[in-house]
Design an enzyme around this catalytic site. Structure first.
Site, PDB file in Angstrom:
ATOM      1  N   GLN A   1      -5.172  -0.611  -4.504  1.00 24.05           N
ATOM      2  CA  GLN A   1      -5.828  -1.721  -5.196  1.00 24.05           C
ATOM      3  C   GLN A   1      -6.633  -1.256  -6.398  1.00 24.05           C
ATOM      4  OE1 GLN A   1      -7.861  -4.505  -2.613  1.00 24.05           O
ATOM      5  NE2 GLN A   1      -9.196  -5.214  -4.260  1.00 24.05           N
TER       6      GLN A   1
ATOM      7  N   CYS B   1      -2.979  -2.503   6.356  1.00 19.18           N
ATOM      8  CA  CYS B   1      -3.171  -1.161   6.905  1.00 19.18           C
ATOM      9  C   CYS B   1      -4.546  -1.030   7.555  1.00 19.18           C
ATOM     10  CB  CYS B   1      -2.984  -0.098   5.820  1.00 19.18           C
ATOM     11  SG  CYS B   1      -4.105  -0.244   4.426  1.00 19.18           S
TER      12      CYS B   1
ATOM     13  N   HIS C   1      -5.986  -6.009   3.435  1.00 19.56           N
ATOM     14  CA  HIS C   1      -5.030  -4.916   3.591  1.00 19.56           C
ATOM     15  C   HIS C   1      -4.568  -4.837   5.046  1.00 19.56           C
ATOM     16  CE1 HIS C   1      -5.789  -2.727  -0.342  1.00 19.56           C
ATOM     17  NE2 HIS C   1      -6.716  -3.667  -0.332  1.00 19.56           N
TER      18      HIS C   1
ATOM     19  N   CYS D   1       0.843  -1.187   0.000  1.00 19.79           N
ATOM     20  CA  CYS D   1       0.000   0.000   0.000  1.00 19.79           C
ATOM     21  C   CYS D   1       0.886   1.247   0.000  1.00 19.79           C
ATOM     22  CB  CYS D   1      -0.890  -0.019   1.234  1.00 19.79           C
ATOM     23  SG  CYS D   1      -1.640   1.558   1.652  1.00 19.79           S
ATOM     24  N   GLU D   2       0.638   2.158  -0.928  1.00 22.42           N
ATOM     25  CA  GLU D   2       1.484   3.340  -1.027  1.00 22.42           C
ATOM     26  C   GLU D   2       1.247   4.346   0.093  1.00 22.42           C
ATOM     27  OE1 GLU D   2      -0.923   6.323  -4.037  1.00 22.42           O
ATOM     28  OE2 GLU D   2       0.476   4.886  -4.903  1.00 22.42           O
ATOM     29  N   HIS D   3       0.148   4.203   0.830  1.00 23.59           N
ATOM     30  CA  HIS D   3      -0.151   5.157   1.894  1.00 23.59           C
ATOM     31  C   HIS D   3       0.600   4.839   3.181  1.00 23.59           C
ATOM     32  CE1 HIS D   3      -4.166   5.606  -0.410  1.00 23.59           C
ATOM     33  NE2 HIS D   3      -3.284   6.479  -0.833  1.00 23.59           N
ATOM     34  N   HIS D   4       0.763   3.552   3.490  1.00 20.12           N
ATOM     35  CA  HIS D   4       1.431   3.171   4.734  1.00 20.12           C
ATOM     36  C   HIS D   4       2.603   2.223   4.511  1.00 20.12           C
ATOM     37  CE1 HIS D   4      -2.845   4.059   5.786  1.00 20.12           C
ATOM     38  NE2 HIS D   4      -2.251   4.799   6.693  1.00 20.12           N
TER      39      HIS D   4
END
Length: 213
Positions: free
Chosen positions: A143, A173, A171, A102-105
């Site tokens: 995703q 996250c 996920h 995941c690019e956010h976390h």
């Protein structure tokens, strides 16, 4: 990744008798590892204690592997195994394992992808479809974008009558942090061409949920 004089290739035999080959770029590993020493210290750890001495290097190599999709051209994978064939029925490859970050976390998400296309004069080697999934998944992702990228790559490269992609992932996250919902699954879908028609789409959905047992 293009092989250069700064790329190290490590070969080591495992207990099963085959050769494991790891490839990584020395400069990239060193740059990432230098930062992770500081990160460990900022977390309250001692980067110099025995158990953590090689952790920055291991993390750097791991991240380089987990994001090696940036060095792959998925369209070229498909172009390398396209064959003229007058087959015009649905081709389905389901239960393709997916592992991404995941690019956010920068926490993993993982699950399965189900992909179908309807040929329009050309088919593609079946092993290439999981390979393009990996090529896009081995990048920092969300995703939703991953689903669209796989669809668009097949549609633009193979020019079929239609493409369908459904992805089901868990996920970390969501399950390890944040709302901490351990059993939640995220489903995304993307369709082109004939799969925009309800009848064709329903056939695809029926096939990916059917069991061969």
């Amino acid at each position: 990744m293009d092989k250069t004089d700064k790329e190290i290739i490590v070969e080591q035999a495992d207990t099963e008798g085959y050769m494991k080959i790891d490839r990584y770029n020395v400069d990239t590993v060193n740059r990432i590892a230098d930062h992770y020493g500081d990160i460990l210290a900022a977390l309250g750890e001692d980067p110099k204690r025995e158990g953590l001495l090689k952790t920055p290097e291991r993390v750097a190599k791991s991240l380089q592997f987990l994001t090696h999709g940036y060095d792959i051209n998925p369209a070229e994978i498909l172009k390398g195994a396209m064959f003229a064939e007058e087959y015009s029925q649905m081709v389905v490859v389901k239960d393709i394992e997916v592992y991404s970050l995941c690019e956010h976390h920068m926490l993993p998400f993982f699950g399965k992808a189900h992909i179908a296309y309807i040929p329009n004069g050309h088919i593609v080697g079946l092993s290439k479809i999981p390979r393009i999934v990996d090529a896009f998944a081995r990048r920092l992702q969300v995703q939703e974008r991953l689903t669209n990228e796989i669809r668009d790559c097949i549609h633009n490269t193979l020019a079929p009558l239609g493409v369908a992609v459904v992805m089901e992932c868990r996920h970390l996250c969501m399950s390890m942090r944040g709302v901490q919902k351990q059993n939640s699954v995220t489903t995304t879908s993307a369709f082109t061409g004939e799969f925009a028609k309800e009848r064709t789409r329903n056939e695809f959905l029926r096939l990916i949920t059917a069991s061969l047992d």
